[in-house]
Design an enzyme around this catalytic site. Structure first.
Site, PDB file in Angstrom:
ATOM      1  N   ASP A   1       3.299   7.879  -5.740  1.00  0.00           N
ATOM      2  CA  ASP A   1       4.176   6.721  -5.912  1.00  0.00           C
ATOM      3  C   ASP A   1       5.636   7.084  -5.651  1.00  0.00           C
ATOM      4  O   ASP A   1       6.367   6.326  -5.010  1.00  0.00           O
ATOM      5  CB  ASP A   1       4.019   6.176  -7.346  1.00  0.00           C
TER       6      ASP A   1
ATOM      7  N   LYS B   1       6.585   7.894 -15.716  1.00  0.00           N
ATOM      8  CA  LYS B   1       6.694   6.578 -16.356  1.00  0.00           C
ATOM      9  C   LYS B   1       6.665   6.720 -17.876  1.00  0.00           C
ATOM     10  O   LYS B   1       6.213   7.730 -18.401  1.00  0.00           O
ATOM     11  CB  LYS B   1       5.506   5.709 -15.932  1.00  0.00           C
TER      12      LYS B   1
ATOM     13  N   ARG C   1      -3.436 -15.327   4.272  1.00  0.00           N
ATOM     14  CA  ARG C   1      -4.726 -16.038   4.284  1.00  0.00           C
ATOM     15  C   ARG C   1      -4.681 -17.299   3.431  1.00  0.00           C
ATOM     16  O   ARG C   1      -5.484 -18.198   3.608  1.00  0.00           O
ATOM     17  CB  ARG C   1      -5.816 -15.126   3.729  1.00  0.00           C
TER      18      ARG C   1
ATOM     19  N   GLU D   1      11.306   7.049 -15.382  1.00  0.00           N
ATOM     20  CA  GLU D   1      11.420   5.623 -15.703  1.00  0.00           C
ATOM     21  C   GLU D   1      10.976   5.381 -17.140  1.00  0.00           C
ATOM     22  O   GLU D   1      10.065   6.041 -17.634  1.00  0.00           O
ATOM     23  CB  GLU D   1      10.506   4.807 -14.796  1.00  0.00           C
TER      24      GLU D   1
ATOM     25  N   HIS E   1       9.633   8.751  -1.881  1.00  0.00           N
ATOM     26  CA  HIS E   1      11.081   8.612  -2.105  1.00  0.00           C
ATOM     27  C   HIS E   1      11.786   9.952  -2.382  1.00  0.00           C
ATOM     28  O   HIS E   1      12.835  10.227  -1.820  1.00  0.00           O
ATOM     29  CB  HIS E   1      11.330   7.675  -3.290  1.00  0.00           C
TER      30      HIS E   1
HETATM   31  P1  NDP Z   1      -0.184  -7.806  -2.422  1.00  0.00           P
HETATM   32  O1  NDP Z   1      -1.629  -7.544  -2.584  1.00  0.00           O
HETATM   33  O2  NDP Z   1       0.563  -8.463  -3.534  1.00  0.00           O
HETATM   34  O3  NDP Z   1       0.060  -8.672  -1.106  1.00  0.00           O
HETATM   35  C1  NDP Z   1      -0.625  -8.489   0.093  1.00  0.00           C
HETATM   36  C2  NDP Z   1      -0.814  -9.843   0.734  1.00  0.00           C
HETATM   37  O4  NDP Z   1      -1.490  -9.655   1.969  1.00  0.00           O
HETATM   38  C3  NDP Z   1      -1.685 -10.778  -0.111  1.00  0.00           C
HETATM   39  O5  NDP Z   1      -1.102 -12.056  -0.173  1.00  0.00           O
HETATM   40  C4  NDP Z   1      -2.997 -10.784   0.659  1.00  0.00           C
HETATM   41  O6  NDP Z   1      -3.745 -11.963   0.540  1.00  0.00           O
HETATM   42  C5  NDP Z   1      -2.482 -10.661   2.077  1.00  0.00           C
HETATM   43  N1  NDP Z   1      -3.560 -10.304   2.991  1.00  0.00           N
HETATM   44  C6  NDP Z   1      -4.557  -9.398   2.797  1.00  0.00           C
HETATM   45  N2  NDP Z   1      -5.361  -9.361   3.873  1.00  0.00           N
HETATM   46  C7  NDP Z   1      -4.856 -10.265   4.758  1.00  0.00           C
HETATM   47  C8  NDP Z   1      -5.253 -10.684   6.039  1.00  0.00           C
HETATM   48  N3  NDP Z   1      -6.337 -10.194   6.638  1.00  0.00           N
HETATM   49  N4  NDP Z   1      -4.522 -11.614   6.663  1.00  0.00           N
HETATM   50  C9  NDP Z   1      -3.439 -12.141   6.080  1.00  0.00           C
HETATM   51  N5  NDP Z   1      -3.018 -11.794   4.845  1.00  0.00           N
HETATM   52  C10 NDP Z   1      -3.722 -10.861   4.199  1.00  0.00           C
HETATM   53  O7  NDP Z   1       0.474  -6.401  -2.068  1.00  0.00           O
HETATM   54  P2  NDP Z   1       2.029  -6.016  -2.172  1.00  0.00           P
HETATM   55  O8  NDP Z   1       2.836  -7.168  -1.725  1.00  0.00           O
HETATM   56  O9  NDP Z   1       2.290  -5.441  -3.501  1.00  0.00           O
HETATM   57  O10 NDP Z   1       2.126  -4.797  -1.156  1.00  0.00           O
HETATM   58  C11 NDP Z   1       2.164  -4.956   0.250  1.00  0.00           C
HETATM   59  C12 NDP Z   1       2.559  -3.644   0.880  1.00  0.00           C
HETATM   60  O11 NDP Z   1       3.839  -3.259   0.414  1.00  0.00           O
HETATM   61  C13 NDP Z   1       1.628  -2.482   0.513  1.00  0.00           C
HETATM   62  O12 NDP Z   1       1.531  -1.628   1.616  1.00  0.00           O
HETATM   63  C14 NDP Z   1       2.354  -1.777  -0.614  1.00  0.00           C
HETATM   64  O13 NDP Z   1       2.009  -0.415  -0.691  1.00  0.00           O
HETATM   65  C15 NDP Z   1       3.804  -1.961  -0.169  1.00  0.00           C
HETATM   66  N6  NDP Z   1       4.778  -1.891  -1.248  1.00  0.00           N
HETATM   67  C16 NDP Z   1       4.729  -2.768  -2.282  1.00  0.00           C
HETATM   68  C17 NDP Z   1       5.676  -2.713  -3.290  1.00  0.00           C
HETATM   69  C18 NDP Z   1       5.653  -3.675  -4.425  1.00  0.00           C
HETATM   70  O14 NDP Z   1       6.466  -3.490  -5.347  1.00  0.00           O
HETATM   71  N7  NDP Z   1       4.819  -4.676  -4.418  1.00  0.00           N
HETATM   72  C19 NDP Z   1       6.748  -1.698  -3.274  1.00  0.00           C
HETATM   73  C20 NDP Z   1       6.735  -0.853  -2.107  1.00  0.00           C
HETATM   74  C21 NDP Z   1       5.777  -0.961  -1.148  1.00  0.00           C
HETATM   75  P3  NDP Z   1      -4.964 -12.021  -0.534  1.00  0.00           P
HETATM   76  O15 NDP Z   1      -4.301 -12.158  -1.849  1.00  0.00           O
HETATM   77  O16 NDP Z   1      -5.735 -13.200  -0.085  1.00  0.00           O
HETATM   78  O17 NDP Z   1      -5.717 -10.736  -0.398  1.00  0.00           O
END
Ligand code: NDP
Length: 460
Positions: free
Chosen positions: A222, A326, A45, A203, A227
């Site tokens: 988690d 943790k 977005r 951890e 895992h």
């Molecule tokens: P974040 O919140 O950091 O990133 C999600 C992104 O999606 C944000 O940039 C958000 O934008 C965007 N977004 C939300 N709604 C929309 C939309 N309608 N259209 C387009 N973009 C959108 O989450 P993570 O990156 O941490 O996690 C993502 C997935 O990965 C989750 O399912 C999580 O469980 C999984 N995951 C994450 C890990 C990690 O270490 N981060 C590890 C393992 C799995 P905005 O900021 O504007 O909301």
């Protein structure tokens, strides 16, 4: 265009996962396979210029030491599309802009993934489109079933890749080689010879600002629900005829279907605890409930232990203890296999008193066999000694292995839909018992080894 490279659309391109894990993973894959062709389309977005998207990729690839020619080629083809994936028109345009094979990677909050999946059902997708989904796959059995139903309305199951990057970790993959290519372990791998199996993922890291996610998940969801159950299934599965992905997935699923809580009672088979203020690695760690963003009423556990049994001929009667937490003093990330005592020790041989153990370190990566031998002095006096083999460095990051599987349409490292459901089936009674406060929430000081007396297998 049969020869067009695969396009990887990452929805959620500005997020933490994309920046910290996904793009560096892709970079590490290209470091090993620099000729691989992939078009990386970022969608989120946020406003982001094409230059900034290119710089994001460059920064991630620099971490992974991707060769310059591959970086330039990928960045030259990459583009960023500002897209609200919940807007059907914008989603349709995003998908329509792609030629050739397509992977849609949901790097999105889980609740958004479900909604985007529902929209994709209405949008024509190129034949063979693959969906890559991040955990959690639903938040209980019902929602996991719903997500699977929704996703399979978009593409068939064999085009859905549910990601667990643990399956791309070389030490986890090493379980296959260790078990199935070494005759010495084959006859020992059963309840006939194994007393218990402990799978630890302790951890030293504390919350590190991740309250938004962790305070709702806790240690059980988690790590264990995802895992560690995957590790258990690789450890306990039957021997495959080949490394065929479908066969491996079926064998893992079979293990989880046979698994249940030890004694089927969550109040005796599980424990939970939360850290209080302490020191880890010379750093002060505040009380968990004093961490920013934590809601004390959630009663989130930062340490969990679950005892399971795989009820089949091979494993019945062997406790599998899965523990993860943790802010612990020791980073203990390993599988410990404890063998039964010898059926008889001749009179006059002074045993070490310790059981034989096989320790499979998940991080950094070594296999150690603890055996009783005569070390020095009287030849009939035995003590326990370690034989250690160190694993080689992984060829790429776990996310690189996982992405290679997706781009090659090889689901070996992906979690099949029925398996995702089994994983929820196993933890649902635990979550219910914890919610009803039937299992006390214990405390441990950050930097300690956890509360006293954990690891004891309850009587049945
Ligand atoms: P974040 O919140 O950091 O990133 C999600 C992104 O999606 C944000 O940039 C958000 O934008 C965007 N977004 C939300 N709604 C929309 C939309 N309608 N259209 C387009 N973009 C959108 O989450 P993570 O990156 O941490 O996690 C993502 C997935 O990965 C989750 O399912 C999580 O469980 C999984 N995951 C994450 C890990 C990690 O270490 N981060 C590890 C393992 C799995 P905005 O900021 O504007 O909301």
């Amino acid at each position: 265009m049969a020869d067009a490279p695969t396009t990887l659309i990452i929805i959620g391109a500005s997020g933490d996962l994309t920046r910290r894990l996904l793009l560096p993973g892709l970079g590490s894959l290209l470091a090993v396979e620099p000729e691989r062709e992939v078009v990386v389309v970022g969608a989120d977005r946020d406003e982001m210029s094409q230059e900034d998207w290119g710089s994001t990729i460059r920064a991630a690839f620099a971490e992974a030491q991707t060769p310059k020619e591959s970086v330039d080629r990928v960045v030259g083809r990459a583009r960023y599309d500002r897209t609200d994936a919940l807007d059907e028109g914008q989603l349709r345009e995003l998908v329509a802009s792609v030629e050739g094979d397509l992977v849609i990677y949901f790097a999105l909050p889980p609740q958004v993934t479900v909604q985007v999946c529902a929209l994709l059902e209405k949008i024509p997708l190129p034949d063979g489109t693959m969906l890559a989904m991040e955990k959690p796959f639903g938040h209980d059995l019902r929602t996991a079933v719903e997500l699977n139903r929704q996703a399979t309305r978009v593409v068939p199951e064999n085009q859905i890749f549910r990601i667990d990057h643990f399956l791309g970790v070389n030490t986890v993959l090493n379980l296959l080689g260790l078990r199935f290519a070494n005759r010495i372990f084959q006859p020992l791998w059963s309840a006939d010879h194994i007393e218990r199996v402990d799978i630890f993922y302790d951890e030293s890291l504390a919350l590190e600002g991740r309250a938004g996610y962790y305070d709702r998940a806790g240690a059980l969801i988690d790590m264990t629900q995802s895992h560690l159950l995957q590790v258990l299934s690789m450890f306990a599965m039957e021997s495959p005829a080949s490394m065929d992905a479908d066969e491996l997935q079926s064998l893992k699923s079979q293990v989880l279907r046979a698994t249940s809580l030890w004694g089927e009672d969550p109040t005796t088979a599980t424990r939970r605890a939360r850290y209080t203020a302490g020191h880890v690695g010379g750093k002060d760690v505040p009380d968990y409930v004093a961490e920013e963003g934590v809601e004390p009423a959630n009663k989130t556990e930062t340490l969990s232990e679950v005892v399971l049994e795989v009820r089949n001929q091979r494993w019945k009667g062997v406790p599998f203890v899965l523990r993860s937490g943790k802010a612990l003093g020791d980073q203990r990330k390993e599988i410990v296999v404890t063998f039964k005592a010898p059926s008889h020790i001749p009179d006059g041989l002074r045993d070490s008193g310790q059981p034989d153990r096989l320790v499979l370190e998940l991080k950094p990566g070594a296999v150690t066999l603890d055996i009783s031998i005569n070390a020095e002095g009287d030849p009939l006096d035995l003590e326990q000694k370690e034989l250690t083999a160190t694993l080689g460095q992984p060829r790429m990051r776990p996310y690189g292995e996982v992405l290679a599987g997706i781009l090659d349409r090889n689901p070996m490292l992906s979690i099949r839909g029925d398996t995702a459901e089994q994983m929820w089936r196993l933890v649902e009674p635990v979550l219910a018992a914890w919610k009803a406060d039937e299992v006390p929430l214990e405390e441990y000081v950050a930097g300690s080894s956890g509360p006293e007396g954990w690891g004891t297998v309850p009587q049945r």
